[in-house]
Design a protein around this motif. Sequence first.
Motif, PDB file in Angstrom:
ATOM      1  N   TYR A  60     -17.008 -13.747   8.043  1.00 48.47           N
ATOM      2  CA  TYR A  60     -18.005 -14.757   7.886  1.00 48.47           C
ATOM      3  C   TYR A  60     -17.539 -15.889   7.311  1.00 48.47           C
ATOM      4  O   TYR A  60     -17.137 -15.915   6.159  1.00 48.47           O
ATOM      5  CB  TYR A  60     -19.314 -14.398   7.626  1.00 48.47           C
ATOM      6  CG  TYR A  60     -20.598 -15.102   7.884  1.00 48.47           C
ATOM      7  CD1 TYR A  60     -21.269 -15.129   8.823  1.00 48.47           C
ATOM      8  CD2 TYR A  60     -21.044 -16.142   6.700  1.00 48.47           C
ATOM      9  CE1 TYR A  60     -22.360 -15.844   9.104  1.00 48.47           C
ATOM     10  CE2 TYR A  60     -21.946 -16.834   7.132  1.00 48.47           C
ATOM     11  CZ  TYR A  60     -22.752 -16.892   8.091  1.00 48.47           C
ATOM     12  OH  TYR A  60     -23.943 -17.546   8.376  1.00 48.47           O
ATOM     13  N   ALA A  61     -17.723 -17.200   8.071  1.00 52.16           N
ATOM     14  CA  ALA A  61     -17.254 -18.375   7.283  1.00 52.16           C
ATOM     15  C   ALA A  61     -17.988 -19.596   7.495  1.00 52.16           C
ATOM     16  O   ALA A  61     -18.901 -19.687   8.294  1.00 52.16           O
ATOM     17  CB  ALA A  61     -15.994 -18.991   8.093  1.00 52.16           C
ATOM     18  N   VAL A  62     -18.176 -20.306   6.390  1.00 49.77           N
ATOM     19  CA  VAL A  62     -19.210 -21.534   6.183  1.00 49.77           C
ATOM     20  C   VAL A  62     -18.484 -22.667   5.565  1.00 49.77           C
ATOM     21  O   VAL A  62     -17.753 -22.656   4.719  1.00 49.77           O
ATOM     22  CB  VAL A  62     -20.475 -21.011   5.209  1.00 49.77           C
ATOM     23  CG1 VAL A  62     -21.264 -22.196   4.940  1.00 49.77           C
ATOM     24  CG2 VAL A  62     -21.021 -19.681   5.398  1.00 49.77           C
ATOM     25  N   GLY A  63     -18.624 -23.716   6.278  1.00 51.33           N
ATOM     26  CA  GLY A  63     -18.010 -24.926   5.868  1.00 51.33           C
ATOM     27  C   GLY A  63     -19.362 -25.995   5.487  1.00 51.33           C
ATOM     28  O   GLY A  63     -20.140 -26.001   6.367  1.00 51.33           O
ATOM     29  N   THR A  64     -19.122 -26.662   4.489  1.00 48.32           N
ATOM     30  CA  THR A  64     -20.123 -27.840   4.133  1.00 48.32           C
ATOM     31  C   THR A  64     -19.350 -29.140   3.976  1.00 48.32           C
ATOM     32  O   THR A  64     -18.222 -28.884   3.629  1.00 48.32           O
ATOM     33  CB  THR A  64     -20.828 -27.380   2.867  1.00 48.32           C
ATOM     34  OG1 THR A  64     -20.166 -27.384   1.746  1.00 48.32           O
ATOM     35  CG2 THR A  64     -21.678 -25.971   2.944  1.00 48.32           C
ATOM     36  N   SER A  65     -20.038 -30.324   4.230  1.00 50.83           N
ATOM     37  CA  SER A  65     -19.252 -31.445   4.214  1.00 50.83           C
ATOM     38  C   SER A  65     -20.161 -32.558   3.729  1.00 50.83           C
ATOM     39  O   SER A  65     -21.245 -32.528   4.283  1.00 50.83           O
ATOM     40  CB  SER A  65     -18.494 -31.727   5.488  1.00 50.83           C
ATOM     41  OG  SER A  65     -19.393 -31.900   6.310  1.00 50.83           O
ATOM     42  N   SER A  78     -23.118 -29.261   7.907  1.00 56.60           N
ATOM     43  CA  SER A  78     -22.454 -27.561   7.567  1.00 56.60           C
ATOM     44  C   SER A  78     -22.515 -26.800   8.827  1.00 56.60           C
ATOM     45  O   SER A  78     -23.193 -27.311   9.850  1.00 56.60           O
ATOM     46  CB  SER A  78     -23.290 -26.992   6.500  1.00 56.60           C
ATOM     47  OG  SER A  78     -24.802 -26.545   7.103  1.00 56.60           O
ATOM     48  N   ALA A  79     -21.632 -25.933   8.765  1.00 58.52           N
ATOM     49  CA  ALA A  79     -21.472 -24.858   9.974  1.00 58.52           C
ATOM     50  C   ALA A  79     -20.914 -23.692   9.571  1.00 58.52           C
ATOM     51  O   ALA A  79     -20.463 -23.497   8.487  1.00 58.52           O
ATOM     52  CB  ALA A  79     -20.073 -25.561  10.844  1.00 58.52           C
ATOM     53  N   ILE A 212     -11.946 -31.263  10.048  1.00 58.48           N
ATOM     54  CA  ILE A 212     -12.912 -31.559   8.978  1.00 58.48           C
ATOM     55  C   ILE A 212     -12.616 -31.319   7.578  1.00 58.48           C
ATOM     56  O   ILE A 212     -12.574 -32.244   6.614  1.00 58.48           O
ATOM     57  CB  ILE A 212     -14.350 -30.963   9.221  1.00 58.48           C
ATOM     58  CG1 ILE A 212     -14.922 -30.968  10.602  1.00 58.48           C
ATOM     59  CG2 ILE A 212     -15.258 -31.170   8.156  1.00 58.48           C
ATOM     60  CD1 ILE A 212     -15.111 -32.597  10.810  1.00 58.48           C
ATOM     61  N   SER A 213     -11.608 -30.371   7.646  1.00 62.14           N
ATOM     62  CA  SER A 213     -11.400 -29.752   6.079  1.00 62.14           C
ATOM     63  C   SER A 213     -10.160 -30.157   5.632  1.00 62.14           C
ATOM     64  O   SER A 213      -9.694 -30.110   4.436  1.00 62.14           O
ATOM     65  CB  SER A 213     -11.411 -28.319   5.926  1.00 62.14           C
ATOM     66  OG  SER A 213     -10.449 -27.779   6.856  1.00 62.14           O
ATOM     67  N   THR A 278     -16.677 -27.802   0.897  1.00 59.39           N
ATOM     68  CA  THR A 278     -16.266 -26.367   0.482  1.00 59.39           C
ATOM     69  C   THR A 278     -15.961 -25.646   1.710  1.00 59.39           C
ATOM     70  O   THR A 278     -16.682 -25.922   2.714  1.00 59.39           O
ATOM     71  CB  THR A 278     -17.076 -25.857  -0.297  1.00 59.39           C
ATOM     72  OG1 THR A 278     -18.659 -25.785   0.427  1.00 59.39           O
ATOM     73  CG2 THR A 278     -17.436 -26.552  -1.523  1.00 59.39           C
ATOM     74  N   LEU A 279     -15.222 -24.780   1.685  1.00 53.44           N
ATOM     75  CA  LEU A 279     -14.819 -23.543   2.569  1.00 53.44           C
ATOM     76  C   LEU A 279     -15.298 -22.257   1.847  1.00 53.44           C
ATOM     77  O   LEU A 279     -14.521 -22.138   0.946  1.00 53.44           O
ATOM     78  CB  LEU A 279     -13.584 -23.521   2.959  1.00 53.44           C
ATOM     79  CG  LEU A 279     -12.985 -24.950   3.831  1.00 53.44           C
ATOM     80  CD1 LEU A 279     -11.695 -24.626   4.148  1.00 53.44           C
ATOM     81  CD2 LEU A 279     -13.784 -25.027   5.280  1.00 53.44           C
TER      82      LEU A 279
END
Length: 300
Positions: A60-65, A78-79, A212-213, A278-279
């Motif tokens: 499970y992965a979450v990315g915020t920006s 976020s995704a 994005i990251s 963040t990742l």
Amino acid sequence: MKKLIITLVIALTATGSASAADMPLKAQVAPAASTVPESAFFVGLGGSYNSTDFGTQDVYAVGTSSVFQNGALFSTGSAAGPGTVQMGSETKFAPTVQGGYFRKFSGSDWLWGFKFAYSNLAASSTVGNVLLPQAGSNTTVAGGVTTPFTGTAVARTYETTIDHQITFIPFIGHSFDKSFVYLGAGPTLSHTRTNVNGLVGFANVIGIPSDISGAPVDFTGSGWVYGGAATVGATYFLSRSWFLDISYSYAMTARQTFNYSSPFINPNGAKNTTIVGTLVGNSAGRVITQGVSASINMAF
């Protein structure tokens, strides 16, 4: 006639007694003592041939920006999304050491015991170009406009490893003249590691995947995990002090979860923007090991 019969009976009786007296007495042979001791501690050294299956890893992965344009906050987003990674298996030899104790039940050929065993499995599985689908949204600060989007977290490689495994197996068995067979089950303690290498988060906001990251990020998680094992085996005693041990075992770890987190900064000089975020994510799975081991042991 009567005297003749009596004379013959006396003669036959005398002959039979003489023959019986002339026959040698047969020695009474005692049954051979069992080579298997009544009880013993033991230590052994050997090797095992193992097949290690890493199964399915759940990720499970979450990315915020936060997007800054010309130094000012422009939007946040976020995704997130789950994914699975189908891992392979590896078959290889591993050195093993073991030690334990056994004792026969009083007046019986049945016995009980236990053994500790350590194996340096050093087995791993690696999958390349792992895709983790995601979905999210981006909201502008000025107008408060929210735009949904899909995305993908891409890992260059995903690797799982099991290196050390310790088992404790209580067992029950049946002894023979020079051997005993046994079966048992007990807990295991295994050390595993997961490496997620070269992870990059992409978002498809305007119909084109965008990085994005920024630069690829590596994640590592490792630790010990409990499990269980079942064993069936047989021994053969070369003497009362030395024996061979051959066994088959099936071991499974509990489901183990590793958590990951890393900040990122992705500047884009051409657009005067900087994405800060963040990742975050986790991975979970279990490992199954089947093996045949052989060892030479000293009983004392």
